[in-house]
Design an enzyme around this catalytic site. Structure first.
Site, mmCIF file in Angstrom:
data_model
loop_
_atom_site.group_PDB
_atom_site.id
_atom_site.type_symbol
_atom_site.label_atom_id
_atom_site.label_comp_id
_atom_site.label_asym_id
_atom_site.label_seq_id
_atom_site.Cartn_x
_atom_site.Cartn_y
_atom_site.Cartn_z
ATOM 1 C CD GLN A 74 3.509 5.878 2.611
ATOM 2 O OE1 GLN A 74 2.548 5.308 2.122
ATOM 3 N NE2 GLN A 74 4.477 5.212 3.216
ATOM 4 C CG HIS B 252 0.456 7.094 5.323
ATOM 5 N ND1 HIS B 252 1.611 7.570 5.920
ATOM 6 C CD2 HIS B 252 0.640 5.763 5.175
ATOM 7 C CE1 HIS B 252 2.446 6.560 6.120
ATOM 8 N NE2 HIS B 252 1.881 5.449 5.680
ATOM 9 C CG HIS C 243 -0.607 1.561 7.297
ATOM 10 N ND1 HIS C 243 0.345 1.031 8.148
ATOM 11 C CD2 HIS C 243 0.064 2.420 6.475
ATOM 12 C CE1 HIS C 243 1.534 1.554 7.830
ATOM 13 N NE2 HIS C 243 1.387 2.393 6.817
ATOM 14 C CD GLU C 244 -1.064 2.602 2.727
ATOM 15 O OE1 GLU C 244 -0.590 3.741 2.655
ATOM 16 O OE2 GLU C 244 -0.358 1.601 2.982
ATOM 17 N N GLY D 297 0.836 -1.190 0.000
ATOM 18 C CA GLY D 297 0.000 0.000 0.000
ATOM 19 C C GLY D 297 0.872 1.242 0.000
ATOM 20 C CB CYS E 64 5.254 2.482 7.484
ATOM 21 S SG CYS E 64 4.757 3.974 6.607
ATOM 22 C CG LEU E 65 6.878 1.165 1.439
ATOM 23 C CD1 LEU E 65 6.390 1.435 0.030
ATOM 24 C CD2 LEU E 65 7.999 0.130 1.428
HETATM 25 CO CO CO Z 1 2.730 3.580 5.712
#
Ligand code: CO
Length: 184
Positions: free
Chosen positions: A51, A145, A141-142, A46, A99-100
């Site tokens: 991000q 963000h 989660h997304e 995701g 998380c990236l």
């Molecule tokens: Co993340």
């Protein structure tokens, strides 16, 4: 298509509340394709627009689906503008999330096990879906963000204190990257 730079913890764009999307069509389609490519190149499931430094309410998800005997695993792809949880289960459970934007950090996060979600597709049409399991977690989660929330915000105070050094190193890495212009 182009690969975009992933913004790392410490970048202020990750803490901003993202703006709603009002324009649909080819430009958003091109951005969605870049986001998907970036997500897959980084082995993510995701990715939210902040991000990659774009403070807009847009999310891509690519969940591997069960493949039948020896086939390439298929991806269930969701491209969502202005996603919004409209119902959630009372039942919650804990999943260890990564998380990236927070390389090498995982956090146990407690969230509803299923959600009902409304979003707009690339053409601006309203879509309502229900999700459960890992997909429901990724979606939540997304969406976090888009509201400037990161998994480390779910850490209990003591664990957050223990992780302070690693988080500080990540933000220093971010500052270094933005100074040299190599991205995050
Ligand atoms: Co993340």
């Amino acid at each position: 298509m182009a690969r975009l730079d992933i913004r790392i913890y410490g970048d202020p764009v990750l803490r901003r509340e993202a703006d709603e999307i009002h324009q649909f069509g080819p430009e958003l389609e091109a951005f969605a394709a870049d986001m998907l490519e970036t997500m897959q190149a980084n082995d993510g499931i995701g990715l939210a627009a902040p991000q990659v430094g774009v403070s807009r309410r847009f999310v891509v998800i690519g969940m591997p689906e069960e493949a039948e005997g020896g086939d390439e695993p298929k991806l269930r792809v969701l491209l969502m503008a202005n996603p919004e949880v409209i119902e959630e289960s009372a039942e919650t459970d804990v999943l260890e999330e990564g998380c990236l934007s927070l390389p090498e950090i995982t956090v146990h996060v407690d969230r509803p096990v299923s959600v009902k979600l409304r979003y707009q597709n690339l053409q601006g049409e309203q879509v309502v879906i229900e999700a459960e399991g890992v997909l429901a977690k990724v979606i939540q989660h997304e969406i976090d963000h888009l509201d400037g929330i990161l998994i480390t915000d779910y850490l209990p105070p003591l664990k957050k204190t223990m992780m302070q050094g690693r988080l500080k190193r990540l933000s220093e890495q971010h500052r270094e990257a933005s100074r040299t212009g190599t991205g995050g």
